[in-house]
Design a protein around this motif. Structure first.
Motif, PDB file in Angstrom:
ATOM      1  N   ALA A 208       0.826  -1.210   0.000  1.00 41.16           N
ATOM      2  CA  ALA A 208       0.000   0.000   0.000  1.00 41.16           C
ATOM      3  C   ALA A 208       0.861   1.262   0.000  1.00 41.16           C
ATOM      4  O   ALA A 208       0.438   2.308  -0.493  1.00 41.16           O
ATOM      5  N   MET A 209       2.084   1.162   0.523  1.00 35.78           N
ATOM      6  CA  MET A 209       3.012   2.301   0.530  1.00 35.78           C
ATOM      7  C   MET A 209       3.726   2.447  -0.820  1.00 35.78           C
ATOM      8  O   MET A 209       4.495   3.386  -1.020  1.00 35.78           O
ATOM      9  N   GLY A 210       3.495   1.488  -1.743  1.00 31.10           N
ATOM     10  CA  GLY A 210       4.157   1.531  -3.044  1.00 31.10           C
ATOM     11  C   GLY A 210       5.496   0.839  -3.061  1.00 31.10           C
ATOM     12  O   GLY A 210       6.345   1.122  -3.916  1.00 31.10           O
ATOM     13  N   VAL A 211       5.707  -0.098  -2.118  1.00 28.11           N
ATOM     14  CA  VAL A 211       6.975  -0.797  -1.998  1.00 28.11           C
ATOM     15  C   VAL A 211       6.793  -2.251  -2.408  1.00 28.11           C
ATOM     16  O   VAL A 211       5.858  -2.924  -1.961  1.00 28.11           O
ATOM     17  N   ALA A 212       7.694  -2.742  -3.278  1.00 35.50           N
ATOM     18  CA  ALA A 212       7.690  -4.149  -3.683  1.00 35.50           C
ATOM     19  C   ALA A 212       8.828  -4.868  -2.984  1.00 35.50           C
ATOM     20  O   ALA A 212       9.963  -4.364  -2.935  1.00 35.50           O
ATOM     21  N   LEU A 213       8.530  -6.030  -2.410  1.00 36.75           N
ATOM     22  CA  LEU A 213       9.528  -6.841  -1.718  1.00 36.75           C
ATOM     23  C   LEU A 213      10.001  -7.986  -2.599  1.00 36.75           C
ATOM     24  O   LEU A 213       9.243  -8.505  -3.415  1.00 36.75           O
ATOM     25  N   GLU A 214      11.250  -8.376  -2.389  1.00 39.52           N
ATOM     26  CA  GLU A 214      11.802  -9.510  -3.109  1.00 39.52           C
ATOM     27  C   GLU A 214      12.565 -10.379  -2.119  1.00 39.52           C
ATOM     28  O   GLU A 214      13.550  -9.933  -1.516  1.00 39.52           O
TER      29      GLU A 214
END
Length: 460
Positions: free
Chosen positions: A442-448
Motif C-alpha cells: 500500500a506504501m508503493g513498496v515491492a519486496l523480493e
C-alpha cells in the motif's frame, strides 16, 4: 576485426587507422543557442559509445567535438534575450556539459570553439580564393564555387545538375551560381563581427568545421561523424572546402547516427516537436535514457515514446536485479559472453546484439546464484565490465532500483517493517507477515525474498 559502415562508400569496411594504432576522430557538435534536445543526446551518446569501444579495443584515440558558438540562431536568440552572444553561449555550454555529465558521456579530448579559430578560417578561405575555388564579389561576402569541385556530391550521392533544379539566388546575395555557399558573411547592423581581408564579418557555418578539424587532427584523419541530417549539405560542403584547400582526402570514414523521431518526424527545434535532455531527465533516470539511446543501433532511427522509455527501464531493472546482493568483485569467467559481445561491437558497433549478450549473461548469473555465489559474483563483475562499454550498470543495484523513492517513502520505516516481517516469518506468524507485506504494498513498496535476504524497491 572492427568494421565500420562508411557513408562515403555506402559499405562496411575493415577499419584501418592512418597512423598505426592511433585514431583521430572529429564529430560535429552543438550550436549552443538553446538547451540540448534528446536528438542532440542521441549523437553525443552514439559517439561516446564509439569512443569507449575504440579505447576498449586498444586504440589510442584523439576525440574532437566542436562547439559552434556564432551563427544566425545564436545572434537572434541573444537579441531576443537582450544579452550578448557570448553570454548566451557560455550559459548554454555549461548546460550542455551538465547534460553530458548526467548521461555519463565522456568528455572529448578537444572541444574547439568556432570563435577561437577565426584566423584559421581566414587562411583557408584565402587559399580557396587563390586556387579559384572561392570568390569575393566585393560586398563583404566570400562564396565557395561549387561547380569547380569535381567530387561534389560524392558523400550524399547528389548530382549538381539535380540540385540546380529549383535553386535560386536571393536578392541580397551576390552568388555566381545558386549552389555556391557562403564562406564569410559581411557584417550586418547590430551583429558581432571580426575584421578580415574582405571586410568585417563572421564565418559561414561550413568553413568552421573544416578549419577546426584540420587544425586539431591534421589535413587527413580517420573518422568524421555527426547526425544523419548533416550529411547534406554540411558534410558535403566540408569535403569540398577541405579537399580543395589541401589536395588531400579529408576523412577516411564517415559515420552518421540516426535521428530521434516523434510520430514519424525527426525531433528538431525547427519543427517544435522536441524534448530537451533535461525535460526527459526530470521524468526518467539518466541511465534509463542512456540505455534507450544505446540499445538501438547507432545508424537506426529511434522512436521516442513513453513505452520505449518504460521498456528501457524494465531492461535495466533486469540487469540490476541480477547484480543485487552480489559482492563487487573482479570480473571472472564468462569468456564466451565477452567473445560474443566483442563480435557484436566489432560489427559496426552492433549494440542490439551486444545487449542481447547481456541478457544471456543475466540468465546465467541468476542460475548460478542459487548454487555458486562466488561464480555468480564473478559473472556479475563481467556484466558490469561489459555494461561499462555501453556506459551503464556502474551504480549500486539498490541505488538504481530505489531511485525516486526519496520523498515518496521513508526508507528507515521500510527497513523497520521488513525487519518486523522477517521476525514474524521466523516466529511462523504468517498472518502478521502477510499484513506487513500488504502494508508495504500500500506504501508503493515491492519486496523480493531470496536466499540472501529480503530487498525492496518502488513498485512500478
Amino acid at each position: 576485426m572492427l568494421t565500420i559502415y562508411n557513408t562515403l562508400s555506402k559499405t562496411k569496411e575493415v577499419f584501418k587507422p592512418l597512423d598505426g594504432n592511433k585514431v583521430r576522430m572529429y564529430v560535429c557538435g552543438m550550436t549552443v543557442y538553446d538547451y540540448c534536445h534528446l536528438g542532440h543526446g542521441r549523437s553525443m551518446v552514439a559517439f561516446d559509445l564509439v569512443t569507449r569501444w575504440l579505447r576498449k579495443s586498444g586504440y589510442e584515440l584523439t576525440y574532437v567535438r566542436n562547439i559552434t558558438d556564432i551563427d544566425d540562431k545564436i545572434i537572434n536568440r541573444a537579441n531576443e534575450n537582450g544579452e550578448s552572444f557570448d553570454a548566451l553561449t557560455a550559459r548554454m555550454i555549461d548546460a550542455m556539459h551538465e547534460d553530458e555529465r548526467r548521461l555519463n558521456i565522456l568528455k572529448p579530448d578537444l572541444e574547439p570553439r568556432a570563435t577561437d579559430h577565426i584566423a584559421g578560417m581566414h587562411a583557408m578561405i584565402q587559399t580557396l580564393i587563390d586556387k579559384g575555388y572561392a570568390y569575393a564579389p566585393g560586398n563583404g561576402d566570400v562564396y565557395y564555387r561549387v561547380g569547380k569541385f569535381v567530387g561534389y556530391g560524392k558523400l550524399s550521392r547528389k548530382k549538381i545538375e539535380d540540385l540546380r533544379i529549383g535553386a535560386r539566388i536571393e536578392v541580397d546575395e551576390a552568388k555566381q551560381d545558386p549552389l555556391d555557399f557562403v564562406l564569410w558573411k559581411g557584417v550586418k547592423p547590430g551583429e558581432p563581427y571580426w575584421d578580415s581581408p574582405w571586410g568585417p564579418g563572421r564565418p559561414g557555418w561550413h568553413i568552421e568545421c573544416s578549419v577546426m578539424s584540420t587544425c586539431c587532427l591534421g589535413e587527413s584523419f580517420d573518422i568524421h561523424g555527426g547526425g544523419s541530417d548533416l550529411e547534406f549539405p554540411h558534410h558535403e560542403n566540408e569535403i569540398a572546402q577541405s579537399e580543395a584547400a589541401t589536395g588531400k582526402q579529408y576523412a577516411n570514414a564517415w559515420m552518421h547516427c540516426g535521428m530521434i523521431r516523434i510520430n514519424g518526424e525527426k525531433m528538431s527545434k525547427s519543427l517544435n516537436n522536441f524534448f530537451t535532455i533535461r525535460d526527459v531527465l526530470d521524468k526518467y533516470h539518466p541511465e534509463v535514457v542512456r540505455y534507450l539511446l544505446v540499445a538501438s543501433h547507432y545508424r537506426s532511427a529511434i522512436n521516442y515514446s513513453e513505452d520505449s522509455l518504460r521498456d528501457a527501464k524494465g531492461a535495466l531493472e533486469r540487469f540490476y536485479h541480477a547484480l543485487r546482493g552480489l559482492p563487487r568483485v573482479a570480473a571472472k569467467g564468462g569468456e564466451e559472453f565477452v567473445e560474443r559481445f566483442s563480435v557484436a561491437m566489432n560489427d559496426d558497433f552492433g549494440t542490439p546484439e551486444a545487449c542481447a549478450v547481456l541478457f544471456d549473461l543475466v540468465r546465467e548469473i541468476n542460475r548460478l546464484r542459487e548454487t555458486d555465489l562466488e561464480a555468480a559474483a564473478g559473472l556479475a563483475g563481467r556484466l558490469r565490465e561489459l555494461g561499462d562499454v555501453l556506459g551503464v550498470l556502474q551504480l549500486e543495484a539498490d541505488d538504481f532500483l530505489r531511485a525516486g523513492a526519496e520523498g515518496k517513502v521513508d526508507a528507515a520505516e521500510v527497513e523497520a517493517l521488513i525487519q518486523a516481517r522477517l521476525q514474524a516469518r521466523a516466529d511462523k506468524n504468517w498472518a502478521e507477515s502477510d499484513r506487513i507485506r500488504d502494508q508495504l504494498t500500500a506504501m508503493g513498496v515491492a519486496l523480493e525474498d531470496s536466499k540472501g535476504g529480503t530487498t525492496w524497491r518502488l513498485a512500478d
